[in-house]
Design a protein around this motif. Structure first.
Motif, PDB file in Angstrom:
ATOM      1  N   PRO A 131       0.815  -1.229   0.000  1.00 49.17           N
ATOM      2  CA  PRO A 131       0.000   0.000   0.000  1.00 49.17           C
ATOM      3  C   PRO A 131       0.845   1.273   0.000  1.00 49.17           C
ATOM      4  O   PRO A 131       0.487   2.253  -0.648  1.00 49.17           O
ATOM      5  CB  PRO A 131      -0.820  -0.110   1.290  1.00 49.17           C
ATOM      6  N   GLY A 134       1.760   2.530  -3.429  1.00 47.43           N
ATOM      7  CA  GLY A 134       0.655   3.283  -4.005  1.00 47.43           C
ATOM      8  C   GLY A 134       0.287   2.975  -5.444  1.00 47.43           C
ATOM      9  O   GLY A 134      -0.553   3.654  -6.020  1.00 47.43           O
ATOM     10  N   PHE A 136      -1.099   0.082  -6.596  1.00 47.81           N
ATOM     11  CA  PHE A 136      -2.335  -0.690  -6.634  1.00 47.81           C
ATOM     12  C   PHE A 136      -3.116  -0.478  -5.346  1.00 47.81           C
ATOM     13  O   PHE A 136      -2.525  -0.195  -4.301  1.00 47.81           O
ATOM     14  CB  PHE A 136      -2.040  -2.189  -6.797  1.00 47.81           C
ATOM     15  N   VAL A 137      -4.433  -0.622  -5.439  1.00 52.11           N
ATOM     16  CA  VAL A 137      -5.296  -0.545  -4.257  1.00 52.11           C
ATOM     17  C   VAL A 137      -6.187  -1.778  -4.226  1.00 52.11           C
ATOM     18  O   VAL A 137      -6.519  -2.347  -5.273  1.00 52.11           O
ATOM     19  CB  VAL A 137      -6.174   0.736  -4.248  1.00 52.11           C
ATOM     20  N   TRP A 138      -6.566  -2.181  -3.019  1.00 51.17           N
ATOM     21  CA  TRP A 138      -7.454  -3.332  -2.844  1.00 51.17           C
ATOM     22  C   TRP A 138      -8.893  -2.876  -3.010  1.00 51.17           C
ATOM     23  O   TRP A 138      -9.318  -1.907  -2.396  1.00 51.17           O
ATOM     24  CB  TRP A 138      -7.248  -3.952  -1.469  1.00 51.17           C
ATOM     25  N   GLU A 139      -9.630  -3.542  -3.864  1.00 54.49           N
ATOM     26  CA  GLU A 139     -11.046  -3.243  -4.083  1.00 54.49           C
ATOM     27  C   GLU A 139     -11.868  -4.289  -3.333  1.00 54.49           C
ATOM     28  O   GLU A 139     -11.846  -5.475  -3.694  1.00 54.49           O
ATOM     29  CB  GLU A 139     -11.380  -3.288  -5.588  1.00 54.49           C
ATOM     30  N   PHE A 145      -6.870  -6.590  -6.380  1.00 53.07           N
ATOM     31  CA  PHE A 145      -6.139  -5.337  -6.514  1.00 53.07           C
ATOM     32  C   PHE A 145      -6.453  -4.717  -7.868  1.00 53.07           C
ATOM     33  O   PHE A 145      -6.708  -5.419  -8.844  1.00 53.07           O
ATOM     34  CB  PHE A 145      -4.622  -5.577  -6.420  1.00 53.07           C
ATOM     35  N   TRP A 146      -6.392  -3.385  -7.905  1.00 56.16           N
ATOM     36  CA  TRP A 146      -6.581  -2.667  -9.157  1.00 56.16           C
ATOM     37  C   TRP A 146      -5.654  -1.462  -9.159  1.00 56.16           C
ATOM     38  O   TRP A 146      -5.158  -1.040  -8.126  1.00 56.16           O
ATOM     39  CB  TRP A 146      -8.042  -2.241  -9.325  1.00 56.16           C
ATOM     40  N   ASN A 148      -4.225   2.096  -8.930  1.00 56.98           N
ATOM     41  CA  ASN A 148      -4.615   3.217  -8.096  1.00 56.98           C
ATOM     42  C   ASN A 148      -4.903   4.426  -8.983  1.00 56.98           C
ATOM     43  O   ASN A 148      -3.997   4.998  -9.575  1.00 56.98           O
ATOM     44  CB  ASN A 148      -3.503   3.531  -7.094  1.00 56.98           C
ATOM     45  N   HIS A 149      -6.173   4.813  -9.085  1.00 62.62           N
ATOM     46  CA  HIS A 149      -6.572   5.924  -9.955  1.00 62.62           C
ATOM     47  C   HIS A 149      -5.948   7.240  -9.509  1.00 62.62           C
ATOM     48  O   HIS A 149      -5.646   8.088 -10.336  1.00 62.62           O
ATOM     49  CB  HIS A 149      -8.097   6.050  -9.996  1.00 62.62           C
ATOM     50  N   MET A 151      -2.963   7.684  -8.221  1.00 65.17           N
ATOM     51  CA  MET A 151      -1.591   7.724  -8.743  1.00 65.17           C
ATOM     52  C   MET A 151      -1.585   8.002 -10.243  1.00 65.17           C
ATOM     53  O   MET A 151      -0.715   8.695 -10.744  1.00 65.17           O
ATOM     54  CB  MET A 151      -0.872   6.396  -8.455  1.00 65.17           C
TER      55      MET A 151
END
Length: 187
Positions: A131, A134, A136-139, A145-146, A148-149, A151
């Motif tokens: 995390p 930065g 990818f983020v966990w949905e 993971f997806w 990170n919009h 970033m």
């Protein structure tokens, strides 16, 4: 009719462009096979060049060798790839990858027969999914993971600012050139 056949033969066709012919797994095999062929070609080309220039090819000339310190794995990876590309161009990135880990300034004892490279990619993947990195983020909704919009938007802003800076530099250069023209003695 023979001219139309010749014209049709001149159009390059890729089996990967025809989704109904190959399954995704088959396409993956095609891409991996092409990558293997390109690696072998680069290794052969480097060997031939070394022999033609009268030298024995060094092991480092045949492979893309990354020297990685575990505590700065991502930074060393990016630096190593950038340096390899700067020194040998895109072709250097097509060489077979060899990874050497360093601990306390000393190379770790290991032969990279695939296991070290596999460990490198496992550690690299763990690093980019942290995390604090930065990327990818966990949905929770999809439970995966997806990208990170946030970033991605920061990256777009950085590129927009770079473009503005480039335009300002160009305008300043033009202003400086105009100033020089005013001071130039045409006689």
């Amino acid at each position: 009719s023979s001219s139309s056949a010749a014209a049709a033969a001149a159009i390059p066709i890729s089996l990967c462009d025809l989704p109904f012919l190959l399954t995704p797994a088959a396409k993956a095999e095609v891409v991996l096979g092409e990558a293997r062929v390109q690696k072998q070609f680069e290794a052969l080309s480097n060997t031939q060049y070394a022999y033609q220039s009268g030298s024995i090819p060094a092991k480092s000339d045949l492979n893309l060798e990354l020297v990685i310190r575990r505590h700065v794995l991502l930074q060393d990876s990016l630096t190593g790839i950038a340096m390899a590309e700067m020194m040998g161009g895109v072709h250097a990135l097509k060489k077979p990858l060899r990874v050497k880990f360093m601990s306390n300034g000393v190379a770790e004892e290991a032969q990279d027969e695939g296991g070290v490279t596999r460990e490198f990619f496992q550690l690299l993947t763990q690093e980019i999914f942290k995390p604090e990195f930065g990327m990818f983020v966990w949905e929770d909704e999809t439970r995966c993971f997806w990208f990170n919009h946030v970033m991605m938007m920061v990256e777009e802003e950085d590129h927009a600012n770079d473009d503005k800076d480039d335009n300002n530099d160009d305008n300043n250069d033009n202003d400086n050139n105009n100033d020089n023209d005013d001071n130039y003695n045409y006689n």
